[in-house]
Design a protein around this motif. Structure first.
Motif, short mmCIF file in Angstrom:
data_model
loop_
_atom_site.label_atom_id
_atom_site.label_comp_id
_atom_site.label_asym_id
_atom_site.label_seq_id
_atom_site.Cartn_x
_atom_site.Cartn_y
_atom_site.Cartn_z
N GLU A 130 7.43 8.02 5.34
CA GLU A 130 8.47 8.55 5.69
C GLU A 130 7.59 8.10 6.84
O GLU A 130 8.24 8.91 8.40
N GLY A 131 7.16 7.41 7.58
CA GLY A 131 6.73 6.52 8.94
C GLY A 131 6.65 5.40 9.29
O GLY A 131 8.18 5.24 8.48
N THR A 132 6.12 4.20 9.53
CA THR A 132 6.68 2.98 9.68
C THR A 132 5.64 2.57 9.44
O THR A 132 3.94 2.53 8.76
N PRO A 133 5.53 0.92 9.14
CA PRO A 133 4.66 -0.16 8.51
C PRO A 133 3.21 0.19 9.10
O PRO A 133 3.55 -0.05 10.34
N GLY A 134 2.31 -0.40 8.66
CA GLY A 134 0.83 -0.59 8.82
C GLY A 134 -0.12 -0.12 7.93
O GLY A 134 0.01 -1.18 6.76
N GLY A 149 7.17 3.28 5.87
CA GLY A 149 5.66 2.67 5.88
C GLY A 149 5.50 4.04 6.37
O GLY A 149 5.68 5.36 5.72
N SER A 150 4.07 3.62 5.90
CA SER A 150 2.50 5.12 6.05
C SER A 150 2.39 5.67 6.92
O SER A 150 1.89 6.56 6.77
N VAL A 151 2.47 5.10 7.99
CA VAL A 151 2.19 5.34 8.97
C VAL A 151 2.51 6.77 10.01
O VAL A 151 4.13 6.19 9.99
N MET A 152 1.99 7.76 9.94
CA MET A 152 3.19 8.90 10.85
C MET A 152 2.42 9.33 11.83
O MET A 152 0.72 9.31 12.04
N ILE A 153 2.58 9.47 12.87
CA ILE A 153 2.36 9.62 14.21
C ILE A 153 2.73 10.73 14.84
O ILE A 153 3.91 10.30 15.22
N SER A 154 2.34 12.22 15.52
CA SER A 154 2.14 12.53 15.87
C SER A 154 2.32 13.32 17.57
O SER A 154 0.95 12.55 17.88
N GLN A 155 2.26 13.96 18.24
CA GLN A 155 1.24 14.52 19.60
C GLN A 155 0.94 16.31 18.93
O GLN A 155 2.14 16.81 17.85
N SER A 156 -0.34 16.44 18.71
CA SER A 156 -0.78 17.90 18.21
C SER A 156 -0.16 18.53 19.02
O SER A 156 0.28 18.41 20.58
N PHE A 210 0.62 -1.34 0.51
CA PHE A 210 0.34 -0.17 -0.15
C PHE A 210 0.64 1.60 0.21
O PHE A 210 0.82 2.33 -0.38
N ASP A 211 2.35 0.76 0.37
CA ASP A 211 2.87 2.83 0.85
C ASP A 211 3.52 2.77 -0.39
O ASP A 211 4.74 3.46 -0.17
N LYS A 212 3.99 1.62 -1.35
CA LYS A 212 4.67 1.67 -2.41
C LYS A 212 4.63 2.71 -3.56
O LYS A 212 3.15 2.67 -3.67
N LEU A 245 -15.66 -2.60 1.81
CA LEU A 245 -14.51 -1.65 2.64
C LEU A 245 -13.01 -2.25 2.17
O LEU A 245 -12.70 -2.86 1.13
N GLY A 246 -12.03 -0.54 2.63
CA GLY A 246 -10.56 -1.02 1.55
C GLY A 246 -10.21 -1.52 2.71
O GLY A 246 -9.80 -0.42 3.89
N ILE A 247 -8.59 -2.19 2.62
CA ILE A 247 -7.91 -2.78 3.51
C ILE A 247 -6.66 -2.67 2.36
O ILE A 247 -5.95 -2.90 1.92
N GLY A 248 -5.71 -1.60 2.97
CA GLY A 248 -4.65 -0.91 2.39
C GLY A 248 -3.27 -1.81 3.35
O GLY A 248 -3.02 -1.52 4.86
N ILE A 249 -2.88 -2.72 3.47
CA ILE A 249 -1.83 -2.99 3.96
C ILE A 249 0.42 -3.56 3.55
O ILE A 249 0.21 -2.85 1.94
N ASP A 250 0.54 -2.17 4.52
CA ASP A 250 2.42 -1.73 4.04
C ASP A 250 3.04 -2.72 3.77
O ASP A 250 2.72 -3.77 4.37
N HIS A 251 4.27 -2.84 2.47
CA HIS A 251 5.12 -3.64 2.18
C HIS A 251 5.75 -4.16 3.43
O HIS A 251 5.97 -5.24 3.40
#
Length: 179
Positions: free
Chosen positions: A127-131, A104-111, A51-53, A77-83
């Motif tokens: 730029e993130g981690t796989p998810g 991967g595609s998962v970007m996590i930050s604090q507001s 999904f992230d490629k 329903l869509g399910i996107g699975i990163d490499h």
């Protein structure tokens, strides 16, 4: 998958392809479209691996997948699975696994507000981690939810059966050409 992939062997006995090996990005992009093909029926809806490629058509798979859901499969329903991620289902439970240190595609930050809540966004450039992402079309808009790391399958795959599943007319042609 890029149709060019099937024209010649990518890996033969004794050859090794590393994760850094990729399509030559200096070559001109080739126009092609994704098609919907039936899978094994283990998961409802559409599943997009890697999904992230970005493929040889120059478009991020996640962008093409969202467009495919909106234009042709809005009831599914869509399910996107990163490499570098996988969905492991064992009985009634599931868990998401991924390789540490991989992109991967998962970007996590604090507001930045006083609550400092966790903010989850999707990166189109690894730029993130796989998810794994769960996608739905609501009122003509794609709604993306990060799949929890573990839980019950019935809670994850909360899909209402699609009113109609659009069979892709190119699926039969693809099957004939790949015999």
């Amino acid at each position: 998958m890029d149709p060019e992939t099937y024209k010649s062997a990518m890996v033969s006995k004794g050859n090794h392809v590393s994760e850094d090996d990729s399509i030559d990005r200096n070559e001109p992009c080739k126009e092609w479209n994704y098609i919907r093909v039936d899978g094994l029926g283990l998961l409802p809806g559409l599943v997009c691996p890697h999904f992230d490629k970005t493929q040889s058509n120059g478009v991020a798979r996640s962008v093409d997948f969202d467009s495919m859901l909106l234009k042709r499969h809005s009831g599914e329903l869509g399910i996107g699975i990163d490499h570098w991620a996988a969905l492991v289902i064992h009985g009634e439970k599931y868990r998401v696994i991924s390789l540490p240190g991989k992109p991967g595609s998962v970007m996590i930050s604090q507001s930045s507000d006083a609550g400092g809540e966790r903010v989850v966004t999707q990166s189109l450039s690894q730029e993130g981690t796989p998810g794994i992402w769960i996608k739905e079309v609501k009122d003509g808009t794609i709604c993306s939810t990060l799949c929890p790391k573990e839980g019950y399958v019935k809670d994850l795959l909360f899909v209402t059966p699609a009113d109609a599943i659009s069979k892709d007319p190119l699926a039969d042609k693809c099957r004939r050409e790949n015999i």
